[in-house]
Design a protein around this motif. Structure first.
Motif, PDB file in Angstrom:
ATOM      1  N   THR A  82       0.801  -1.072  -0.029  1.00 58.07           N
ATOM      2  CA  THR A  82      -0.009  -0.030  -0.066  1.00 58.07           C
ATOM      3  C   THR A  82       0.943   1.309   0.071  1.00 58.07           C
ATOM      4  OG1 THR A  82      -1.622  -1.307   1.219  1.00 58.07           O
ATOM      5  CG2 THR A  82      -1.642   1.333   1.245  1.00 58.07           C
ATOM      6  N   ASN A  83       0.629   2.143  -0.794  1.00 59.31           N
ATOM      7  CA  ASN A  83       1.696   3.422  -1.086  1.00 59.31           C
ATOM      8  C   ASN A  83       0.788   4.461  -0.413  1.00 59.31           C
ATOM      9  OD1 ASN A  83       2.022   1.541  -3.836  1.00 59.31           O
ATOM     10  ND2 ASN A  83       3.749   1.552  -2.409  1.00 59.31           N
ATOM     11  N   LEU A  84      -0.142   4.261   0.050  1.00 59.20           N
ATOM     12  CA  LEU A  84      -0.843   5.837   0.269  1.00 59.20           C
ATOM     13  C   LEU A  84      -0.301   7.067   1.214  1.00 59.20           C
ATOM     14  CD1 LEU A  84      -4.071   6.971   0.434  1.00 59.20           C
ATOM     15  CD2 LEU A  84      -3.708   6.406   2.872  1.00 59.20           C
ATOM     16  N   PHE A  88       2.875  16.712   4.092  1.00 55.89           N
ATOM     17  CA  PHE A  88       2.602  17.165   5.395  1.00 55.89           C
ATOM     18  C   PHE A  88       1.532  16.284   6.158  1.00 55.89           C
ATOM     19  CE2 PHE A  88       4.760  20.644   3.715  1.00 55.89           C
ATOM     20  CZ  PHE A  88       5.757  20.967   4.516  1.00 55.89           C
ATOM     21  N   ARG A  89       1.751  14.966   5.927  1.00 50.70           N
ATOM     22  CA  ARG A  89       0.748  13.830   6.588  1.00 50.70           C
ATOM     23  C   ARG A  89       1.350  13.953   7.963  1.00 50.70           C
ATOM     24  NH1 ARG A  89       0.713   7.502   4.760  1.00 50.70           N
ATOM     25  NH2 ARG A  89      -1.397   6.845   5.902  1.00 50.70           N
ATOM     26  N   GLU A  90       0.331  13.932   9.078  1.00 50.39           N
ATOM     27  CA  GLU A  90       0.625  13.823  10.360  1.00 50.39           C
ATOM     28  C   GLU A  90       1.378  15.155  10.862  1.00 50.39           C
ATOM     29  OE1 GLU A  90       1.432  10.039  11.877  1.00 50.39           O
ATOM     30  OE2 GLU A  90       0.813   9.343  10.040  1.00 50.39           O
ATOM     31  N   GLU A 128       6.061  12.459  -1.248  1.00 46.01           N
ATOM     32  CA  GLU A 128       5.390  13.746  -0.432  1.00 46.01           C
ATOM     33  C   GLU A 128       6.166  13.677   0.784  1.00 46.01           C
ATOM     34  OE1 GLU A 128       3.945  11.366  -2.550  1.00 46.01           O
ATOM     35  OE2 GLU A 128       2.167  12.189  -3.519  1.00 46.01           O
ATOM     36  N   GLU A 129       6.514  12.591   1.458  1.00 46.91           N
ATOM     37  CA  GLU A 129       7.105  12.630   2.705  1.00 46.91           C
ATOM     38  C   GLU A 129       8.497  13.265   2.812  1.00 46.91           C
ATOM     39  OE1 GLU A 129       6.643   9.488   6.057  1.00 46.91           O
ATOM     40  OE2 GLU A 129       8.666   9.117   5.286  1.00 46.91           O
ATOM     41  N   PRO A 130       9.449  12.636   1.870  1.00 48.19           N
ATOM     42  CA  PRO A 130      10.714  13.380   1.832  1.00 48.19           C
ATOM     43  C   PRO A 130      10.656  14.854   1.477  1.00 48.19           C
ATOM     44  CG  PRO A 130      10.720  11.689   0.307  1.00 48.19           C
ATOM     45  CD  PRO A 130       9.390  11.367   1.114  1.00 48.19           C
ATOM     46  N   ILE A 156      10.930   0.226  -1.171  1.00 51.39           N
ATOM     47  CA  ILE A 156      11.069  -1.264  -1.946  1.00 51.39           C
ATOM     48  C   ILE A 156      10.574  -1.055  -3.476  1.00 51.39           C
ATOM     49  CG2 ILE A 156       8.972  -2.274  -1.436  1.00 51.39           C
ATOM     50  CD1 ILE A 156      10.652  -4.761  -0.920  1.00 51.39           C
ATOM     51  N   SER A 157       9.588  -0.134  -3.880  1.00 48.04           N
ATOM     52  CA  SER A 157       8.920  -0.326  -4.869  1.00 48.04           C
ATOM     53  C   SER A 157       9.588   0.930  -5.962  1.00 48.04           C
ATOM     54  CB  SER A 157       7.516   0.172  -4.724  1.00 48.04           C
ATOM     55  OG  SER A 157       6.838   0.791  -5.941  1.00 48.04           O
ATOM     56  N   THR A 158       9.954   0.579  -7.159  1.00 48.49           N
ATOM     57  CA  THR A 158      10.601   1.231  -8.192  1.00 48.49           C
ATOM     58  C   THR A 158       9.567   2.207  -8.683  1.00 48.49           C
ATOM     59  OG1 THR A 158      10.511  -0.763  -9.552  1.00 48.49           O
ATOM     60  CG2 THR A 158      12.696  -0.143  -8.575  1.00 48.49           C
ATOM     61  N   ARG A 230       7.161   5.937   8.864  1.00 46.96           N
ATOM     62  CA  ARG A 230       5.874   6.079   9.143  1.00 46.96           C
ATOM     63  C   ARG A 230       4.894   5.116   8.115  1.00 46.96           C
ATOM     64  NH1 ARG A 230       4.428  12.144   9.353  1.00 46.96           N
ATOM     65  NH2 ARG A 230       4.651  11.989   7.319  1.00 46.96           N
ATOM     66  N   ASN A 231       3.948   4.630   8.819  1.00 47.49           N
ATOM     67  CA  ASN A 231       2.831   3.847   8.030  1.00 47.49           C
ATOM     68  C   ASN A 231       3.698   2.563   7.072  1.00 47.49           C
ATOM     69  OD1 ASN A 231       0.726   5.584   9.147  1.00 47.49           O
ATOM     70  ND2 ASN A 231       1.762   6.910   7.871  1.00 47.49           N
ATOM     71  N   VAL A 232       4.711   2.132   7.705  1.00 51.82           N
ATOM     72  CA  VAL A 232       5.210   1.091   6.998  1.00 51.82           C
ATOM     73  C   VAL A 232       5.149  -0.206   7.895  1.00 51.82           C
ATOM     74  CG1 VAL A 232       7.560   0.495   6.139  1.00 51.82           C
ATOM     75  CG2 VAL A 232       6.807   2.675   5.805  1.00 51.82           C
TER      76      VAL A 232
END
Ligand SMILES: C[S@@+](CC[C@H](N)C(=O)[O-])C[C@H]1O[C@@H](n2cnc3c(N)ncnc32)[C@H](O)[C@@H]1O
Length: 284
Positions: A82-84, A88-90, A128-130, A156-158, A230-232
């Motif tokens: 899941t890649n959701l 600026f999440r959290e 979006e996170e970095p 892990i996902s290209t 986060r969320n991993v």
């Protein structure tokens, strides 16, 4: 008949297939596909089965596992994970960085002469996170230009990493970026349909994107100031979480911080971190 396929397809996921795919995925990337995930796995494998024109999910699985290039296996992992994510999440994590962590980190670094702030977005998905981290660090450090920001962003996902490296997002995805920061760090991209925004070069320059399976070796030589994972871990079982959290501890600077997702606490895990506040843990 025009538009009809000549083969019939069987999107049934047998218990044996499910056991096989669960075992292979767990061994490869730690994702724990418990029985509650069976329908999700079936639906996602059925999609890959159709794309690759296989007759059944069993047939698709043998094809993916036989493919020596590893390409279809990667796509299988992509299909399962899941890649959701979002900019600026959290928000409270970014507030903590600005209000508490960075001011004291900068004081410490000035005293020690270390001029680099080092962070890791582990499981960065489509970027979006970095990019949110880069925006936060660069804007907070604008009065401390002697500091360089280095963010390692891995997944892990290209497929998601390609999107992250492109760094172009539709307007609705950049909506959480505060207006002033949007103005400074996002550039309107020419497009016919929906408004699109490209992240500024200065953000890209401080991020290194790379593929990394968290279950394998990490090429990290210099201790980090903080880690966003986060969320991993939510997709991993407790023993896998415990191993991971302890490896994070080992690669942080003393005083360094681990941020986890809102539903990921370290309760029930043996670790050496000091609890700071929910989902924020510091190396002693
Ligand atoms: C739900 S996203 C979280 C994205 C971001 N950290 C956030 O919180 O918005 C989880 C990401 O973890 C990645 N992932 C899952 N297992 C992984 C593994 N073993 N190694 C590296 N990344 C993994 C997935 O590919 C996915 O992009």
């Amino acid at each position: 008949m025009v538009g009809c396929t000549t083969y019939s397809s069987d999107a049934n996921l047998t218990d044996d297939d499910f056991r096989q795919v669960s075992r292979v995925i767990y061994e490869h990337c730690g994702i724990n596909l418990h029985d509650g995930k069976k329908e999700l796995v079936r639906a996602r494998l059925a999609k890959r089965m159709r794309v690759t024109k296989r007759r059944s999910i069993s047939d698709y699985l043998s094809y993916a596992l036989r493919d020596h290039s590893g390409k279809e296996f990667s796509l299988l992992v992509d299909a399962i994970s899941t890649n959701l994510t979002s900019f600026f999440r959290e928000q409270k994590h970014f507030d903590f960085l600005c209000d508490e962590f960075l001011p004291s980190l900068i004081t410490k670094k000035r005293a020690s002469g270390d001029k680099v702030v080092r962070a890791w977005s582990a499981g960065c998905s489509s970027g979006e996170e970095p990019y949110s981290l880069a925006i936060t660090l660069l804007s907070e450090l604008k009065n401390a230009p002697e500091f360089q920001v280095k963010i390692l962003a891995t997944d892990i996902s290209t497929t998601v990493l390609d999107r992250a490296r492109t760094g172009i997002y539709p307007e609705k995805r950049v909506a959480p970026v505060p207006a002033e920061l949007k103005h400074r760090y996002l550039i309107r991209e020419k497009s016919d349909g929906e408004k699109m925004f490209r992240v500024a070069k200065i953000l890209r320059e401080c991020i290194y994107f790379g593929q990394l399976n968290l279950m394998q070796e990490w090429p990290i030589k210099v201790p980090l100031d903080f880690i966003f994972c986060r969320n991993v871990m939510i997709y991993f079982d407790k023993p896998t979480q415990e191993r991971l959290v302890n490896r994070y501890y080992d690669i942080l600077q003393p005083g360094g911080v681990l941020f986890t997702g809102h539903s990921e606490s370290l309760t029930g895990i043996k670790h050496r971190f000091r609890y700071v506040q929910p989902t924020i843990y510091a190396k002693v």
